[in-house]
Design a protein around this motif. Structure first.
Motif, PDB file in Angstrom:
ATOM      1  N   THR A 135       0.751  -1.004  -0.188  1.00 23.87           N
ATOM      2  CA  THR A 135       0.158   0.179   0.096  1.00 23.87           C
ATOM      3  C   THR A 135       0.959   0.795   0.256  1.00 23.87           C
ATOM      4  OG1 THR A 135      -1.770  -1.441   0.963  1.00 23.87           O
ATOM      5  CG2 THR A 135      -1.206   1.741   1.854  1.00 23.87           C
ATOM      6  N   VAL A 136       0.582   1.935  -0.689  1.00 29.29           N
ATOM      7  CA  VAL A 136       1.106   3.549  -0.673  1.00 29.29           C
ATOM      8  C   VAL A 136       0.447   4.840  -0.494  1.00 29.29           C
ATOM      9  CG1 VAL A 136       2.604   4.303  -2.638  1.00 29.29           C
ATOM     10  CG2 VAL A 136       2.438   2.504  -3.251  1.00 29.29           C
ATOM     11  N   ARG A 137       1.485   4.880   0.370  1.00 28.49           N
ATOM     12  CA  ARG A 137       0.786   6.324   1.279  1.00 28.49           C
ATOM     13  C   ARG A 137       0.747   7.635   0.231  1.00 28.49           C
ATOM     14  NH1 ARG A 137      -1.434  10.714   2.688  1.00 28.49           N
ATOM     15  NH2 ARG A 137      -2.037  10.878   4.912  1.00 28.49           N
ATOM     16  N   SER A 186      -8.918   7.965  -1.612  1.00 30.27           N
ATOM     17  CA  SER A 186      -7.701   9.180  -2.221  1.00 30.27           C
ATOM     18  C   SER A 186      -5.771   9.612  -1.958  1.00 30.27           C
ATOM     19  CB  SER A 186      -8.280  10.208  -1.732  1.00 30.27           C
ATOM     20  OG  SER A 186      -8.100  11.283  -0.730  1.00 30.27           O
ATOM     21  N   ASP A 187      -5.974   8.636  -0.436  1.00 33.51           N
ATOM     22  CA  ASP A 187      -4.735   9.183  -0.082  1.00 33.51           C
ATOM     23  C   ASP A 187      -4.046   7.418   0.316  1.00 33.51           C
ATOM     24  OD1 ASP A 187      -5.499  11.825   0.844  1.00 33.51           O
ATOM     25  OD2 ASP A 187      -5.377  10.829   3.159  1.00 33.51           O
ATOM     26  N   HIS A 188      -4.481   5.808  -0.635  1.00 35.16           N
ATOM     27  CA  HIS A 188      -3.733   5.121  -0.537  1.00 35.16           C
ATOM     28  C   HIS A 188      -4.094   4.669  -1.619  1.00 35.16           C
ATOM     29  CE1 HIS A 188      -4.311   6.140   4.007  1.00 35.16           C
ATOM     30  NE2 HIS A 188      -3.304   5.708   4.128  1.00 35.16           N
ATOM     31  N   VAL A 189      -3.301   3.544  -2.134  1.00 37.02           N
ATOM     32  CA  VAL A 189      -3.523   2.653  -3.375  1.00 37.02           C
ATOM     33  C   VAL A 189      -2.577   1.440  -2.970  1.00 37.02           C
ATOM     34  CG1 VAL A 189      -1.060   4.237  -5.035  1.00 37.02           C
ATOM     35  CG2 VAL A 189      -3.325   2.618  -5.820  1.00 37.02           C
ATOM     36  N   LEU A 190      -3.379   0.232  -3.142  1.00 35.82           N
ATOM     37  CA  LEU A 190      -2.520  -0.722  -3.322  1.00 35.82           C
ATOM     38  C   LEU A 190      -2.436  -1.140  -4.345  1.00 35.82           C
ATOM     39  CD1 LEU A 190      -1.992  -4.032  -1.497  1.00 35.82           C
ATOM     40  CD2 LEU A 190      -4.711  -4.300  -2.086  1.00 35.82           C
ATOM     41  N   LEU A 191      -1.125  -2.200  -4.385  1.00 37.96           N
ATOM     42  CA  LEU A 191      -0.110  -2.561  -6.056  1.00 37.96           C
ATOM     43  C   LEU A 191       0.173  -3.700  -6.084  1.00 37.96           C
ATOM     44  CD1 LEU A 191       1.670   1.147  -6.322  1.00 37.96           C
ATOM     45  CD2 LEU A 191      -0.712   0.328  -7.114  1.00 37.96           C
ATOM     46  N   GLU A 192       0.382  -4.845  -7.270  1.00 39.33           N
ATOM     47  CA  GLU A 192       1.248  -5.423  -6.480  1.00 39.33           C
ATOM     48  C   GLU A 192       2.061  -5.459  -7.391  1.00 39.33           C
ATOM     49  OE1 GLU A 192      -0.844  -9.832  -5.712  1.00 39.33           O
ATOM     50  OE2 GLU A 192      -0.762  -9.622  -8.068  1.00 39.33           O
ATOM     51  N   MET A 193       3.592  -5.915  -7.709  1.00 32.37           N
ATOM     52  CA  MET A 193       4.740  -6.468  -8.387  1.00 32.37           C
ATOM     53  C   MET A 193       5.091  -7.156  -7.875  1.00 32.37           C
ATOM     54  SD  MET A 193       7.953  -3.901  -7.810  1.00 32.37           S
ATOM     55  CE  MET A 193       8.701  -3.890  -6.917  1.00 32.37           C
ATOM     56  N   ILE A 194       5.519  -8.260  -9.620  1.00 31.50           N
ATOM     57  CA  ILE A 194       6.496  -9.424  -9.545  1.00 31.50           C
ATOM     58  C   ILE A 194       7.129  -8.425 -10.478  1.00 31.50           C
ATOM     59  CG2 ILE A 194       6.757 -10.909 -11.140  1.00 31.50           C
ATOM     60  CD1 ILE A 194       3.808 -11.156 -11.091  1.00 31.50           C
ATOM     61  N   CYS A 195       9.185  -8.776  -9.831  1.00 32.80           N
ATOM     62  CA  CYS A 195      10.209  -8.513 -10.114  1.00 32.80           C
ATOM     63  C   CYS A 195      10.967  -9.208  -9.606  1.00 32.80           C
ATOM     64  CB  CYS A 195      10.471  -6.800  -9.419  1.00 32.80           C
ATOM     65  SG  CYS A 195      10.423  -7.160  -7.586  1.00 32.80           S
ATOM     66  N   GLY A 196      12.653  -8.761  -9.926  1.00 27.07           N
ATOM     67  CA  GLY A 196      13.840 -10.321  -9.689  1.00 27.07           C
ATOM     68  C   GLY A 196      14.394  -9.390  -9.163  1.00 27.07           C
ATOM     69  N   LYS A 197      15.454  -9.961  -9.182  1.00 26.59           N
ATOM     70  CA  LYS A 197      16.914  -9.250  -8.041  1.00 26.59           C
ATOM     71  C   LYS A 197      17.068  -8.232  -7.643  1.00 26.59           C
ATOM     72  CE  LYS A 197      21.309 -10.844  -6.047  1.00 26.59           C
ATOM     73  NZ  LYS A 197      22.484 -11.885  -6.957  1.00 26.59           N
ATOM     74  N   VAL A 250       5.580   3.830   1.158  1.00 28.84           N
ATOM     75  CA  VAL A 250       4.918   2.646   1.466  1.00 28.84           C
ATOM     76  C   VAL A 250       4.352   2.462   3.052  1.00 28.84           C
ATOM     77  CG1 VAL A 250       5.399   0.156   1.797  1.00 28.84           C
ATOM     78  CG2 VAL A 250       6.547   0.795  -0.016  1.00 28.84           C
ATOM     79  N   ARG A 251       3.418   2.373   3.048  1.00 30.77           N
ATOM     80  CA  ARG A 251       2.575   1.842   4.850  1.00 30.77           C
ATOM     81  C   ARG A 251       2.503   0.465   4.588  1.00 30.77           C
ATOM     82  NH1 ARG A 251      -3.632   2.728   4.781  1.00 30.77           N
ATOM     83  NH2 ARG A 251      -3.951   0.817   4.671  1.00 30.77           N
ATOM     84  N   GLU A 252       2.057  -0.280   3.980  1.00 31.42           N
ATOM     85  CA  GLU A 252       2.432  -2.138   4.243  1.00 31.42           C
ATOM     86  C   GLU A 252       2.863  -2.347   3.318  1.00 31.42           C
ATOM     87  OE1 GLU A 252      -2.093  -3.089   5.023  1.00 31.42           O
ATOM     88  OE2 GLU A 252      -1.802  -1.649   7.028  1.00 31.42           O
ATOM     89  N   LEU A 253       3.663  -3.491   3.296  1.00 32.64           N
ATOM     90  CA  LEU A 253       4.197  -4.604   2.732  1.00 32.64           C
ATOM     91  C   LEU A 253       4.343  -5.562   3.211  1.00 32.64           C
ATOM     92  CD1 LEU A 253       6.615  -5.191   0.241  1.00 32.64           C
ATOM     93  CD2 LEU A 253       7.557  -4.031   1.138  1.00 32.64           C
TER      94      LEU A 253
END
Length: 306
Positions: free
Chosen positions: A78-80, A165-176, A197-200
């Motif tokens: 979650t991005v603040r 409006s203040d928070h957006v939930l994202l999902e990422m797939i990434c490498g090393k 980042v608020r939560e990870l």
């Protein structure tokens, strides 16, 4: 004379669903104690406040850690919006604010700039070494830390939800080597509104999933009992990203002695890195050349398994 490390000669993987508020090193130490293991390590650090899959390698499985570290990983975070912090997460001091709030469409469009091969500057509060010292230690001492940008492969970055409006939930797939905090920081800068980042949560890492991980409470309850041993996964899982070749007893003996050994290979070409097995058990990792595996890592059979 070096003191011999106490504990069982046990090898394999234990998957932990790490809670917030504890370091990855502390989780490794907890698992080593609970399994009474001689040796343990983890495949990829999680920040203390992050949760999710933390794969703990025991014994000979520690030799497979690089292959899990190199594998793709998935994060939900979650991005603040509207605030930047000096640590790029919730624990830091707010250093900039904005009343601007982008629309959902603006966020989704901007996310495309962070997909594929990108360059990413790690957070100043990170374990990156600068002149032999950890960046976070220098930052805590008030020094202006300048970190070089590093390449990162981002397979996917999508918006999952917008709770307000203040928070957006994202999902990422990434490498090393990816820093989610850097993604939040840079996304906020691109959108002109700042962000941290608020939560990870790490959802999966290579073949390991948080949904299948044990909690620390479960590990405490089953510590030093056969019940906990039953959750130990074979070290071979850590080699799932590599092709497998097979060897007979003679080839296995040569490989374990550090010499090239004959293997039976399918869909492997000259120069490929692969791993050799005998009766399903890992013998060595190495480079395939003209019918032989030239070992770079050799696995010693666990005495506890014999």
């Amino acid at each position: 004379m070096a003191r011999k490390r106490k504990g069982r000669d046990i090898s394999g993987w234990l998957v932990v669903d790490k809670p917030a508020g504890i370091t990855s090193t502390s989780v490794v130490n907890k698992v080593r104690w609970a399994m009474d293991a001689k040796k343990a390590g983890h495949a990829g650090t999680l920040d203390p406040d992050a949760t999710g899959v933390l794969a703990i390698a025991l014994g000979e499985a520690t030799k497979t850690v690089p292959y899990i570290t190199d594998a793709l990983k998935s994060y939900r975070f979650t991005v603040r919006l509207g605030q930047a912090t000096n640590t790029d997460d919730l624990e830091g001091e707010v250093i900039a604010r904005s009343d601007l709030r982008p629309s959902d469409d603006e966020i989704k469009t901007c996310l495309g700039q962070f997909v594929g091969d990108i360059m990413q500057v790690p957070p100043k509060f990170s374990a990156i070494k600068v002149d032999g010292q950890r960046a976070y230690k220098l930052a805590r001492d008030g020094e202006d830390v300048e970190l070089a940008a590093r390449p990162l492969w981002v397979e996917e970055l999508v918006m999952i939800d917008r709770e307000d409006s203040d928070h957006v939930l994202l999902e990422m797939i990434c490498g090393k080597g990816g820093y989610v905090r850097s993604i939040a920081r840079d996304l906020g800068e691109k959108l002109g509104c700042f962000g941290h980042v608020r939560e990870l949560r790490r959802v999966w890492s290579g073949p390991f999933e948080a949904a299948n991980g044990l909690s620390l409470d479960q590990i405490n309850e089953m510590a030093k009992t056969p019940d906990l041993d039953a959750y130990l996964q074979p070290l071979e899982i850590g080699l799932s990203e590599l092709p497998e070749v097979k060897c007979a007893a003679d080839g296995a003996t040569r490989l374990r002695n550090g010499n090239p050994g004959l293997v039976i290979a399918h869909d492997v070409t000259y120069g490929d890195e692969c791993w050799a097995s005998q009766d399903g058990k890992a013998v060595a990792v190495g480079v395939f050349k003209a019918g032989e595996l030239h070992p770079s890592r050799v696995f010693v059979p666990s005495q506890d398994a014999e």
